[in-house]
Scaffold this active site. Sequence first.
Site, PDB file in Angstrom:
ATOM      1  N   LYS A 111       0.823  -1.209   0.000  1.00 40.48           N
ATOM      2  CA  LYS A 111       0.000   0.000   0.000  1.00 40.48           C
ATOM      3  C   LYS A 111       0.857   1.259   0.000  1.00 40.48           C
ATOM      4  CE  LYS A 111      -4.364  -1.831   1.403  1.00 40.48           C
ATOM      5  NZ  LYS A 111      -5.644  -1.708   2.024  1.00 40.48           N
ATOM      6  N   LYS A 192      -6.288  -9.583  -5.914  1.00 39.48           N
ATOM      7  CA  LYS A 192      -7.419  -9.708  -4.980  1.00 39.48           C
ATOM      8  C   LYS A 192      -8.577  -8.755  -5.324  1.00 39.48           C
ATOM      9  CE  LYS A 192      -8.194  -7.923  -0.625  1.00 39.48           C
ATOM     10  NZ  LYS A 192      -7.953  -7.418   0.681  1.00 39.48           N
ATOM     11  N   LYS A 195     -12.051  -3.696  -2.127  1.00 38.24           N
ATOM     12  CA  LYS A 195     -13.017  -2.604  -2.077  1.00 38.24           C
ATOM     13  C   LYS A 195     -12.356  -1.232  -2.170  1.00 38.24           C
ATOM     14  CE  LYS A 195     -13.623  -3.235   2.824  1.00 38.24           C
ATOM     15  NZ  LYS A 195     -12.440  -2.660   3.488  1.00 38.24           N
TER      16      LYS A 195
HETATM   17  P1  ATP Z   1      -9.313  -3.749   0.914  1.00 34.28           P
HETATM   18  O1  ATP Z   1     -10.290  -4.393   0.002  1.00 34.28           O
HETATM   19  O2  ATP Z   1      -9.521  -2.304   1.045  1.00 34.28           O
HETATM   20  O3  ATP Z   1      -7.918  -4.197   0.661  1.00 34.28           O
HETATM   21  P2  ATP Z   1      -9.848  -5.626   2.863  1.00 34.28           P
HETATM   22  O4  ATP Z   1     -10.524  -6.431   1.877  1.00 34.28           O
HETATM   23  O5  ATP Z   1      -8.601  -6.124   3.455  1.00 34.28           O
HETATM   24  O6  ATP Z   1      -9.649  -4.182   2.334  1.00 34.28           O
HETATM   25  P3  ATP Z   1     -12.049  -5.922   4.683  1.00 34.28           P
HETATM   26  O7  ATP Z   1     -13.254  -5.817   3.857  1.00 34.28           O
HETATM   27  O8  ATP Z   1     -12.009  -5.272   6.000  1.00 34.28           O
HETATM   28  O9  ATP Z   1     -10.787  -5.286   4.035  1.00 34.28           O
HETATM   29  O10 ATP Z   1     -11.704  -7.420   4.812  1.00 34.28           O
HETATM   30  C1  ATP Z   1     -12.466  -8.157   5.654  1.00 34.28           C
HETATM   31  C2  ATP Z   1     -12.092  -9.570   5.582  1.00 34.28           C
HETATM   32  O11 ATP Z   1     -12.380 -10.070   4.292  1.00 34.28           O
HETATM   33  C3  ATP Z   1     -10.626  -9.824   5.822  1.00 34.28           C
HETATM   34  O12 ATP Z   1     -10.526 -10.988   6.597  1.00 34.28           O
HETATM   35  C4  ATP Z   1     -10.068 -10.048   4.468  1.00 34.28           C
HETATM   36  O13 ATP Z   1      -9.000 -10.939   4.528  1.00 34.28           O
HETATM   37  C5  ATP Z   1     -11.257 -10.667   3.736  1.00 34.28           C
HETATM   38  N1  ATP Z   1     -11.235 -10.353   2.325  1.00 34.28           N
HETATM   39  C6  ATP Z   1     -11.298  -9.133   1.767  1.00 34.28           C
HETATM   40  N2  ATP Z   1     -11.229  -9.223   0.424  1.00 34.28           N
HETATM   41  C7  ATP Z   1     -11.139 -10.544   0.152  1.00 34.28           C
HETATM   42  C8  ATP Z   1     -11.048 -11.288  -1.057  1.00 34.28           C
HETATM   43  N3  ATP Z   1     -11.032 -10.701  -2.223  1.00 34.28           N
HETATM   44  N4  ATP Z   1     -11.019 -12.623  -0.953  1.00 34.28           N
HETATM   45  C9  ATP Z   1     -11.070 -13.244   0.238  1.00 34.28           C
HETATM   46  N5  ATP Z   1     -11.136 -12.589   1.412  1.00 34.28           N
HETATM   47  C10 ATP Z   1     -11.165 -11.266   1.372  1.00 34.28           C
END
Ligand code: ATP
Length: 326
Positions: A111, A192, A195
């Site tokens: 990041k 990945k 969001k």
């Molecule tokens: P960002 O998307 O901004 O990088 P993030 O996805 O890490 O943020 P959260 O939505 O807080 O943030 O993630 C919540 C949980 O969902 C965490 O345990 C993260 O590991 C999981 N997660 C988020 N995106 C994915 C994905 N694409 N696939 C699987 N698990 C995910």
Amino acid sequence: MKRILTGLKPSGELTLGSLIGGIMGTIERQEEYESFIFVPDMHAITVRQDPKVLRERIRKNVALYLACGVEADKNIIYLQSENLYHANLSWVLECNTYMGEASRMTQYKDKSSKKENVTVGLFTYPILMASDILLYDADYVPVGIDQKQHVELARNIAERFNKTYGDTFKVPEPLIPKLGAKIMDLQEPTKKMSKSDDSYKGVILLLDDEKTIRKKIMSAVTDSDSKVYYDPENKPGISNLLTIYSCLKKISMDKTEEHFRNYNYGLLKKEVADVVVETLSNIQRKYNELISSNEIDKILDRGREITNKIAEEKVREVFSKVGLGR
Ligand code: ATP
Ligand code: LTN
């Protein structure tokens, strides 16, 4: 009863990835574990947020937890910022974390390399996360693969603290789903689904409408082969669609592959879109009922009360062991 704890940052609109990788693991275990589910809103401000939008998202997150199937009477649901002990403990943990180990966090490296004006908060973020977990003596932390390193840091901090000051923290274990630990971006299936992306073209938001969901899935990037099977290395796009289907239908990958064996890509996408639309429209129906109700406030008030008591006790113990105060 074992404790499970997880949180979804309100830093962007929640995605299908947050549901599958983060929240589903908790929902599936809410019967057998005591579960703590919170909104890590303080984690969201490591990057600049519009205050009005952030506040709305916090409420949205709670409504989405409930709409996804988190049951209010079986779980403790709360906001990180409504419990000042999170940041208090975090400071003590920061003072027990080495620059070297914090600098190894790959999410920070990723990041910070893409941004200008990187904040100190982005660097210390995993230590606040350790505090979120250690405050409540969580046994398990369901997270996607991207957060595994952070849970490992929490384990290291806990072990070191316990060794230095005596047994204080439970050493938590990450719970990574066997399948769905990394749902990929539909347009760039080697990355990945996130969001906080600039474009939501390859990202399915939990609140996307049916037309948008279908459009995103039908235009998902695949490959030039025409066979449907699971091979994340060589067929990341198709494997991602199979993973989404298998996780939402709660059937194994073997069964999923079997089901789609003679499908062409177009038909596969259509059926994946059907299951995503079905899952999300159920969630959205419940979400719409909840978002304007006062149920959310009642749930959060209860969560604030319960967690403040637990956290206060833990912080007192820590302060006393470290020698702070009188
Ligand atoms: P960002 O998307 O901004 O990088 P993030 O996805 O890490 O943020 P959260 O939505 O807080 O943030 O993630 C919540 C949980 O969902 C965490 O345990 C993260 O590991 C999981 N997660 C988020 N995106 C994915 C994905 N694409 N696939 C699987 N698990 C995910
Ligand atoms: N860092 C996580 C969100 C998060 C979290 C936590 C998850 C903050 N504190 C404690 C589990 C347990 C993320 O970016 N998804």
